[in-house]
Motif scaffolding. Structure first.
Motif, PDB file in Angstrom:
ATOM      1  N   LEU A   1      23.837  43.429  42.175  1.00  0.00           N
ATOM      2  CA  LEU A   1      23.788  43.510  40.936  1.00  0.00           C
ATOM      3  C   LEU A   1      24.368  44.844  40.524  1.00  0.00           C
ATOM      4  CD1 LEU A   1      21.902  41.153  38.750  1.00  0.00           C
ATOM      5  CD2 LEU A   1      23.998  40.854  40.495  1.00  0.00           C
ATOM      6  N   THR A   2      24.083  46.237  41.057  1.00  0.00           N
ATOM      7  CA  THR A   2      24.044  47.651  40.978  1.00  0.00           C
ATOM      8  C   THR A   2      25.443  47.555  41.340  1.00  0.00           C
ATOM      9  OG1 THR A   2      22.012  47.892  40.833  1.00  0.00           O
ATOM     10  CG2 THR A   2      23.685  49.872  40.862  1.00  0.00           C
ATOM     11  N   GLN A   3      26.121  47.278  42.861  1.00  0.00           N
ATOM     12  CA  GLN A   3      27.376  47.781  42.872  1.00  0.00           C
ATOM     13  C   GLN A   3      28.457  46.657  42.424  1.00  0.00           C
ATOM     14  OE1 GLN A   3      26.526  49.593  45.538  1.00  0.00           O
ATOM     15  NE2 GLN A   3      27.770  49.437  46.866  1.00  0.00           N
ATOM     16  N   VAL A   4      27.783  45.882  41.832  1.00  0.00           N
ATOM     17  CA  VAL A   4      29.211  45.299  40.796  1.00  0.00           C
ATOM     18  C   VAL A   4      29.336  45.580  39.588  1.00  0.00           C
ATOM     19  CG1 VAL A   4      30.099  42.883  39.773  1.00  0.00           C
ATOM     20  CG2 VAL A   4      28.788  42.834  41.902  1.00  0.00           C
ATOM     21  N   LYS A   6      28.996  49.167  39.196  1.00  0.00           N
ATOM     22  CA  LYS A   6      29.856  50.324  39.912  1.00  0.00           C
ATOM     23  C   LYS A   6      31.532  49.925  40.508  1.00  0.00           C
ATOM     24  CE  LYS A   6      28.814  54.553  42.335  1.00  0.00           C
ATOM     25  NZ  LYS A   6      28.156  54.988  43.637  1.00  0.00           N
ATOM     26  N   TYR A   7      31.956  49.445  41.221  1.00  0.00           N
ATOM     27  CA  TYR A   7      32.621  49.290  41.460  1.00  0.00           C
ATOM     28  C   TYR A   7      33.126  47.502  40.856  1.00  0.00           C
ATOM     29  CZ  TYR A   7      30.840  52.427  45.601  1.00  0.00           C
ATOM     30  OH  TYR A   7      30.068  53.704  45.700  1.00  0.00           O
ATOM     31  N   GLY A   8      32.887  47.277  40.402  1.00  0.00           N
ATOM     32  CA  GLY A   8      33.502  45.305  40.152  1.00  0.00           C
ATOM     33  C   GLY A   8      33.480  44.460  40.557  1.00  0.00           C
ATOM     34  N   PHE A   9      33.089  44.773  41.951  1.00  0.00           N
ATOM     35  CA  PHE A   9      32.092  43.548  42.838  1.00  0.00           C
ATOM     36  C   PHE A   9      31.517  43.931  43.969  1.00  0.00           C
ATOM     37  CE2 PHE A   9      36.357  44.941  45.179  1.00  0.00           C
ATOM     38  CZ  PHE A   9      35.565  44.908  46.758  1.00  0.00           C
ATOM     39  N   PHE A 197      32.557  38.487  41.767  1.00  0.00           N
ATOM     40  CA  PHE A 197      33.102  39.955  40.763  1.00  0.00           C
ATOM     41  C   PHE A 197      32.788  39.822  39.111  1.00  0.00           C
ATOM     42  CE2 PHE A 197      35.705  36.468  42.495  1.00  0.00           C
ATOM     43  CZ  PHE A 197      36.680  36.114  41.147  1.00  0.00           C
ATOM     44  N   ASP A 198      33.287  40.498  38.969  1.00  0.00           N
ATOM     45  CA  ASP A 198      32.782  40.868  37.520  1.00  0.00           C
ATOM     46  C   ASP A 198      34.395  40.557  36.622  1.00  0.00           C
ATOM     47  OD1 ASP A 198      33.272  40.999  35.002  1.00  0.00           O
ATOM     48  OD2 ASP A 198      32.081  43.799  35.319  1.00  0.00           O
ATOM     49  N   ASN A 199      34.535  39.061  36.873  1.00  0.00           N
ATOM     50  CA  ASN A 199      36.083  38.646  35.932  1.00  0.00           C
ATOM     51  C   ASN A 199      36.882  39.274  35.253  1.00  0.00           C
ATOM     52  OD1 ASN A 199      38.225  36.485  36.269  1.00  0.00           O
ATOM     53  ND2 ASN A 199      36.564  35.982  34.320  1.00  0.00           N
ATOM     54  N   TRP A 200      35.799  40.237  34.254  1.00  0.00           N
ATOM     55  CA  TRP A 200      35.799  40.331  33.119  1.00  0.00           C
ATOM     56  C   TRP A 200      35.809  41.811  33.226  1.00  0.00           C
ATOM     57  CZ3 TRP A 200      31.949  40.626  27.947  1.00  0.00           C
ATOM     58  CH2 TRP A 200      32.095  39.323  27.334  1.00  0.00           C
ATOM     59  N   ARG A 201      36.810  41.923  34.749  1.00  0.00           N
ATOM     60  CA  ARG A 201      37.199  44.261  34.503  1.00  0.00           C
ATOM     61  C   ARG A 201      38.055  43.666  35.989  1.00  0.00           C
ATOM     62  NH1 ARG A 201      32.957  48.544  38.101  1.00  0.00           N
ATOM     63  NH2 ARG A 201      35.184  49.803  38.366  1.00  0.00           N
ATOM     64  N   VAL A 202      37.462  42.789  37.054  1.00  0.00           N
ATOM     65  CA  VAL A 202      38.476  42.661  38.231  1.00  0.00           C
ATOM     66  C   VAL A 202      39.114  41.737  38.400  1.00  0.00           C
ATOM     67  CG1 VAL A 202      38.521  42.580  41.158  1.00  0.00           C
ATOM     68  CG2 VAL A 202      36.499  43.850  40.080  1.00  0.00           C
ATOM     69  N   LEU A 203      40.076  41.961  38.503  1.00  0.00           N
ATOM     70  CA  LEU A 203      41.825  40.901  38.397  1.00  0.00           C
ATOM     71  C   LEU A 203      41.447  40.233  40.437  1.00  0.00           C
ATOM     72  CD1 LEU A 203      42.693  42.469  36.226  1.00  0.00           C
ATOM     73  CD2 LEU A 203      44.802  41.542  36.818  1.00  0.00           C
ATOM     74  N   HIS A 204      41.967  38.813  40.337  1.00  0.00           N
ATOM     75  CA  HIS A 204      41.850  38.703  41.762  1.00  0.00           C
ATOM     76  C   HIS A 204      42.966  37.894  42.145  1.00  0.00           C
ATOM     77  CE1 HIS A 204      40.041  35.581  39.499  1.00  0.00           C
ATOM     78  NE2 HIS A 204      39.976  34.282  40.795  1.00  0.00           N
ATOM     79  N   GLY A 205      43.125  37.462  43.247  1.00  0.00           N
ATOM     80  CA  GLY A 205      44.148  36.790  44.068  1.00  0.00           C
ATOM     81  C   GLY A 205      44.339  36.564  45.505  1.00  0.00           C
ATOM     82  N   ARG A 206      44.705  35.947  46.468  1.00  0.00           N
ATOM     83  CA  ARG A 206      45.191  35.063  47.189  1.00  0.00           C
ATOM     84  C   ARG A 206      46.199  35.304  48.136  1.00  0.00           C
ATOM     85  NH1 ARG A 206      43.168  29.496  46.766  1.00  0.00           N
ATOM     86  NH2 ARG A 206      46.027  29.242  46.774  1.00  0.00           N
ATOM     87  N   LYS A 207      46.599  35.800  49.140  1.00  0.00           N
ATOM     88  CA  LYS A 207      47.562  35.369  49.422  1.00  0.00           C
ATOM     89  C   LYS A 207      48.188  33.420  50.313  1.00  0.00           C
ATOM     90  CE  LYS A 207      49.163  39.785  49.861  1.00  0.00           C
ATOM     91  NZ  LYS A 207      50.111  40.068  48.867  1.00  0.00           N
ATOM     92  N   ALA A 208      48.714  33.772  50.330  1.00  0.00           N
ATOM     93  CA  ALA A 208      49.342  31.698  51.116  1.00  0.00           C
ATOM     94  C   ALA A 208      49.074  32.012  52.512  1.00  0.00           C
ATOM     95  CB  ALA A 208      51.019  31.409  50.939  1.00  0.00           C
ATOM     96  N   TYR A 209      48.280  30.831  52.491  1.00  0.00           N
ATOM     97  CA  TYR A 209      47.885  30.223  53.698  1.00  0.00           C
ATOM     98  C   TYR A 209      48.200  29.192  54.632  1.00  0.00           C
ATOM     99  CZ  TYR A 209      44.598  27.539  51.522  1.00  0.00           C
ATOM    100  OH  TYR A 209      43.888  26.309  50.579  1.00  0.00           O
ATOM    101  N   SER A 210      47.623  28.977  55.759  1.00  0.00           N
ATOM    102  CA  SER A 210      47.607  27.445  56.445  1.00  0.00           C
ATOM    103  C   SER A 210      46.327  27.645  57.054  1.00  0.00           C
ATOM    104  CB  SER A 210      49.145  27.703  57.314  1.00  0.00           C
ATOM    105  OG  SER A 210      48.759  28.698  58.356  1.00  0.00           O
TER     106      SER A 210
END
Length: 233
Positions: A1-4, A6-9, A197-210
């Motif tokens: 939680l301390t790492q989250v 500090k860094y967001g995730f 991860f902190d959804n109030w700070r970090v934006l997340h995404g994902r590349k397409a996959y198969s």
């Protein structure tokens, strides 16, 4: 939680790649937050919900729950299986860094995104949720406490022409930074790597996959995360 904090995730490596073990890990942090997707969930590209997360297409950087009055505070994701799969890199970008760069390079964009409440909505699964908040939300002391923007869930609205142009200029500047590889951390999540991860700070995404990719996870409230940090355990 301390790492989250500090860094967001952060990661909990070595988590057994099972639903039960992951759910037990979530409960070590706080109780699971219920949403239209349920509580603790498991998902793959099956179009089960009216949400792009349930596809294998690319997801650009975003925050979850922009259509909720109180967006989920944290999210935990754990890849349970990744079979015959190519792609699927997870992307993370610090929304506070985006805000800092915009405040420095384009203060007019920062001001607009800090004051104009952007409407968002979710239509599907028997629900029509709507909410609105600025992309940059500040507390009563003026400190930035939340970055909240998902262009895919943005609801239609209309402003006078000059204001509409200014908004799209600011949105474009935000999106360019959010999807700039310079600011993104990219990694293919493997079974055993539970990511919080902190959804109030970090934006997340994902590349397409198969291939076949199964994830599980849950939402948590930000207030519970803050409480655990204050208590130190």
């Amino acid at each position: 939680l301390t790492q989250v904090a500090k860094y967001g995730f952060a990661f909990a490596s070595g988590t057994p790649a099972t639903r039960e073990a992951t759910e037990a890990l979530v409960h070590r942090v706080a109780y699971v937050r219920e949403s239209i997707f349920g509580g603790f969930w498991e998902f793959t590209a099956d179009m089960k919900h009216a949400d792009l997360a349930y596809t294998n297409t690319e997801l650009l950087a975003h925050s979850d729950g922009t259509y909720s009055h109180d967006a989920p505070g944290l999210q935990l994701l754990h890849c349970l299986e990744f079979v015959d799969a190519v792609g699927g890199d997870s992307t993370m970008v610090d929304g506070f860094r985006i805000a800092a760069e915009l405040k420095e390079s384009a203060p007019e964009h920062y001001e607009l995104l800090s004051t104009f409440a952007i409407p968002a909505q979710y239509i599907g699964d028997g629900a029509h949720l709507m909410s609105a908040r600025p992309a940059f939300r500040h507390d009563h002391t003026g400190q930035l406490v939340q970055v909240s923007l998902n262009n895919g869930d943005r609801a239609p609205f209309l402003l006078p022409p000059d204001q509409m142009t200014a908004f799209y200029d600011a949105l474009r500047a935000f999106e360019e930074l959010a999807n700039d590889p310079r600011l993104q951390w990219q990694h293919v999540l493997a079974p055993g790597e539970a990511m919080l991860f902190d959804n109030w700070r970090v934006l997340h995404g994902r590349k397409a996959y198969s291939g076949r990719r199964t994830l599980c996870g849950a939402y948590l409230n930000h207030e519970d995360f803050e409480s655990r940090l204050r208590r130190g355990h």
